[in-house]
Design an enzyme around this catalytic site. Structure first.
Site, PDB file in Angstrom:
ATOM      1  CB  ILE A 156      -0.970  -0.007   1.205  1.00  0.00           C
ATOM      2  CG1 ILE A 156      -1.902  -1.233   1.107  1.00  0.00           C
ATOM      3  CG2 ILE A 156      -1.787   1.277   1.256  1.00  0.00           C
ATOM      4  CD1 ILE A 156      -2.754  -1.484   2.332  1.00  0.00           C
ATOM      5  CG  ASP A 175       9.599  -0.765   5.083  1.00  0.00           C
ATOM      6  OD1 ASP A 175      10.023  -1.758   5.695  1.00  0.00           O
ATOM      7  OD2 ASP A 175       8.477  -0.724   4.561  1.00  0.00           O
ATOM      8  CB  CYS A 203       4.369   0.469   9.146  1.00  0.00           C
ATOM      9  SG  CYS A 203       4.005   1.653  10.439  1.00  0.00           S
ATOM     10  N   PRO A 204       2.347  -1.957   9.452  1.00  0.00           N
ATOM     11  CG  PRO A 204       3.244  -4.103   9.766  1.00  0.00           C
ATOM     12  CD  PRO A 204       3.477  -2.807   9.039  1.00  0.00           C
ATOM     13  CB  THR A 230      -5.307   4.458   5.260  1.00  0.00           C
ATOM     14  OG1 THR A 230      -3.988   4.278   4.728  1.00  0.00           O
ATOM     15  CG2 THR A 230      -5.922   5.722   4.721  1.00  0.00           C
ATOM     16  CB  SER A 231      -1.727   1.818   8.702  1.00  0.00           C
ATOM     17  OG  SER A 231      -1.164   0.548   8.602  1.00  0.00           O
ATOM     18  NE  ARG A 232      -5.534  -3.189  11.373  1.00  0.00           N
ATOM     19  CZ  ARG A 232      -5.927  -3.280  10.100  1.00  0.00           C
ATOM     20  NH1 ARG A 232      -6.137  -2.179   9.396  1.00  0.00           N
ATOM     21  NH2 ARG A 232      -6.164  -4.448   9.548  1.00  0.00           N
ATOM     22  CG  ASP A 256     -10.139   4.434   6.504  1.00  0.00           C
ATOM     23  OD1 ASP A 256     -11.341   4.776   6.533  1.00  0.00           O
ATOM     24  OD2 ASP A 256      -9.761   3.317   6.100  1.00  0.00           O
ATOM     25  CD  GLU A 261     -10.698   1.336  13.507  1.00  0.00           C
ATOM     26  OE1 GLU A 261     -10.126   2.352  13.138  1.00  0.00           O
ATOM     27  OE2 GLU A 261     -10.747   0.290  12.846  1.00  0.00           O
ATOM     28  CG  HIS A 293     -10.934   0.100   9.159  1.00  0.00           C
ATOM     29  ND1 HIS A 293     -10.293  -0.400  10.278  1.00  0.00           N
ATOM     30  CD2 HIS A 293     -10.237  -0.381   8.101  1.00  0.00           C
ATOM     31  CE1 HIS A 293      -9.272  -1.145   9.903  1.00  0.00           C
ATOM     32  NE2 HIS A 293      -9.220  -1.157   8.578  1.00  0.00           N
TER      33      HIS A 293
HETATM   34  P1  NAI Z   1       2.788  -4.829   3.678  1.00  0.00           P
HETATM   35  O1  NAI Z   1       3.173  -5.947   4.592  1.00  0.00           O
HETATM   36  O2  NAI Z   1       2.900  -5.024   2.213  1.00  0.00           O
HETATM   37  O3  NAI Z   1       3.649  -3.536   4.048  1.00  0.00           O
HETATM   38  C1  NAI Z   1       3.921  -3.140   5.350  1.00  0.00           C
HETATM   39  C2  NAI Z   1       5.295  -2.495   5.350  1.00  0.00           C
HETATM   40  O4  NAI Z   1       5.548  -1.971   6.650  1.00  0.00           O
HETATM   41  C3  NAI Z   1       6.415  -3.503   5.036  1.00  0.00           C
HETATM   42  O5  NAI Z   1       7.247  -3.012   4.004  1.00  0.00           O
HETATM   43  C4  NAI Z   1       7.170  -3.615   6.359  1.00  0.00           C
HETATM   44  O6  NAI Z   1       8.566  -3.835   6.200  1.00  0.00           O
HETATM   45  C5  NAI Z   1       6.900  -2.246   6.965  1.00  0.00           C
HETATM   46  N1  NAI Z   1       7.135  -2.226   8.415  1.00  0.00           N
HETATM   47  C6  NAI Z   1       6.926  -3.214   9.316  1.00  0.00           C
HETATM   48  N2  NAI Z   1       7.328  -2.816  10.539  1.00  0.00           N
HETATM   49  C7  NAI Z   1       7.793  -1.549  10.395  1.00  0.00           C
HETATM   50  C8  NAI Z   1       8.352  -0.609  11.287  1.00  0.00           C
HETATM   51  N3  NAI Z   1       8.546  -0.921  12.586  1.00  0.00           N
HETATM   52  N4  NAI Z   1       8.730   0.587  10.797  1.00  0.00           N
HETATM   53  C9  NAI Z   1       8.576   0.882   9.478  1.00  0.00           C
HETATM   54  N5  NAI Z   1       8.057   0.026   8.584  1.00  0.00           N
HETATM   55  C10 NAI Z   1       7.670  -1.169   9.034  1.00  0.00           C
HETATM   56  O7  NAI Z   1       1.324  -4.420   4.090  1.00  0.00           O
HETATM   57  P2  NAI Z   1       0.269  -3.584   3.243  1.00  0.00           P
HETATM   58  O8  NAI Z   1      -0.571  -4.504   2.439  1.00  0.00           O
HETATM   59  O9  NAI Z   1       0.960  -2.477   2.561  1.00  0.00           O
HETATM   60  O10 NAI Z   1      -0.672  -3.019   4.407  1.00  0.00           O
HETATM   61  C11 NAI Z   1      -0.193  -2.093   5.356  1.00  0.00           C
HETATM   62  C12 NAI Z   1      -1.212  -1.918   6.456  1.00  0.00           C
HETATM   63  O11 NAI Z   1      -2.375  -1.279   5.939  1.00  0.00           O
HETATM   64  C13 NAI Z   1      -1.766  -3.232   7.042  1.00  0.00           C
HETATM   65  O12 NAI Z   1      -0.915  -3.726   8.068  1.00  0.00           O
HETATM   66  C14 NAI Z   1      -3.090  -2.802   7.603  1.00  0.00           C
HETATM   67  O13 NAI Z   1      -2.917  -2.418   8.954  1.00  0.00           O
HETATM   68  C15 NAI Z   1      -3.464  -1.574   6.783  1.00  0.00           C
HETATM   69  N6  NAI Z   1      -4.652  -1.797   5.941  1.00  0.00           N
HETATM   70  C16 NAI Z   1      -5.708  -0.933   6.081  1.00  0.00           C
HETATM   71  C17 NAI Z   1      -6.846  -1.080   5.305  1.00  0.00           C
HETATM   72  C18 NAI Z   1      -8.000  -0.125   5.410  1.00  0.00           C
HETATM   73  O14 NAI Z   1      -9.115  -0.467   4.967  1.00  0.00           O
HETATM   74  N7  NAI Z   1      -7.827   1.073   5.951  1.00  0.00           N
HETATM   75  C19 NAI Z   1      -6.965  -2.192   4.354  1.00  0.00           C
HETATM   76  C20 NAI Z   1      -5.781  -2.999   4.247  1.00  0.00           C
HETATM   77  C21 NAI Z   1      -4.682  -2.807   5.041  1.00  0.00           C
END
Ligand code: NAI
Length: 326
Positions: A156, A175, A203-204, A230-232, A256, A261, A293
């Protein structure tokens, strides 16, 4: 394989039911009740359950799921911070998720929030409906020529980086694990915070990233920064964010996701007295835009989520585990 789908809405049923004819081996029951310690016993007789971002899949829930014989938790989302993975492992329950469905859906929503909050579209919409065509209170800033900072450059984050680049922005990334990118300039968090005009969190939520945006990191940001999450919700310390908003540190904020929430997300509470003070406080600021969300909520994303979730289930039924997180 019998699967009980917790916390389903009309749109979940619609998209999953469309795909079901391709999966005759799966027998699915949809219920509205969300998964929690109070509802987990409903899973008796089901080998698998399916849950979402707002389900409570902590220790207590998992103990009950184990007792009633559940072997698989299918997350119909990518995040799994609401699952006690260690407990699930001890209980012999496999947890799988949807690692990728439409990163663009979430990234586009992140940019939408950034634009709406920055250009005060949320206010302009209401004003025009009231025949108030004056521009007072609506002035924004250009993104063109400015710097975007992406925290977490996974799927994302990269999609957001491309969008920002398309807007003519310089793109910084932070990252834990850097990868090659022609668009993103990798820097440490401090540099990203101090140089970015728009900061977007991707980030997650983990122990390490919990409250990554707090008093200390907010102080390092530029004055007049635009922040989007938009993450958490847990990535941002809401009290510190609110203090920063009051001190006029932020030009605009788009959220978001936010702490607390889960009490209201995906529910129509328009006839209720809002008990949650966090959301009420955030909603009181003219430069803050809040959505519920919904970053994932496009038809393309729902179609991919249904497909991958059912494939994950079918694989498990056939003795193969795909997209496991524990
Ligand atoms: P992804 O796993 O592809 O990317 C997450 C990135 O964060 C990775 O590159 C990882 O190395 C990095 N990361 C992990 N720990 C870190 C730290 N301590 N510092 C910096 N970077 C760090 O995941 P994706 O698909 O990009 O999703 C990201 C987040 O988006 C999900 O974890 C979820 O919480 C959120 N999300 C929100 C949605 C919504 O509807 N608002 C829908 C889908 C996901």
């Amino acid at each position: 394989m019998n699967i009980l789908f917790f916390g389903t809405k009309k749109y979940d049923r619609e998209f999953f039911e469309k795909k079901l004819p391709e999966y005759p081996q799966l027998n699915i029951t949809f219920i509205e009740a969300n998964l929690s310690p109070q509802t987990a016993t409903l899973a008796a007789g089901y080998k698998a359950i399916c849950a979402f971002v707002n389900s409570d899949i902590g220790e207590q829930t998992i103990e009950i799921l184990q007792k009633v014989g559940v072997k698989l938790i299918l997350m119909r989302c990518s995040g799994f911070n609401n699952v006690d993975l260690e407990k699930a492992k001890q209980a012999g329950i496999t947890v799988v998720h949807v690692p990728r469905y439409s990163p663009q859906a979430v990234a586009e929503h992140a940019m939408a929030l950034a634009l709406i909050a920055n250009r005060r579209i949320h206010k302009a919409y209401i004003k025009c409906r009231e025949n108030d065509f004056a521009l007072s209170g609506l002035m924004g800033v250009n993104f063109y020529g400015k710097t975007a900072g992406i925290v977490g450059t996974g799927q994302i984050g990269r999609a957001m980086a491309e969008i920002c680049r398309g807007f003519g922005m310089r793109v910084l990334g932070y990252d834990e694990y850097k990868t090659e990118s022609k668009i993103i300039e990798y820097v440490d968090l401090e540099t990203l915070l101090s140089q970015s005009d728009l900061i977007s969190l991707h980030c997650p939520l983990t122990e390490k990233t919990y409250h990554i945006i707090c008093k200390d990191t907010i102080e390092k940001m530029k004055d007049g920064v635009v922040l989007v999450n938009t993450s958490r919700g847990g990535l941002v310390d809401t009290d510190d964010l609110i203090a920063g908003i009051r001190e006029e540190k932020f030009f605009a904020v788009g959220l978001d996701v936010y702490e607390e929430e889960n009490e209201s997300v995906y529910e129509d509470l328009s006839d209720s007295i809002l008990q949650n003070s966090t959301i009420a406080r955030l909603l009181s600021f003219p430069n803050v835009v809040v959505t519920s969300h919904q970053g994932f909520f496009t038809s393309e994303a729902l179609e991919a989520i249904s497909d991958i979730t059912l494939k994950n289930a079918l694989d498990f039924a056939g003795g193969k585990i795909t997209n496991a997180v524990n």
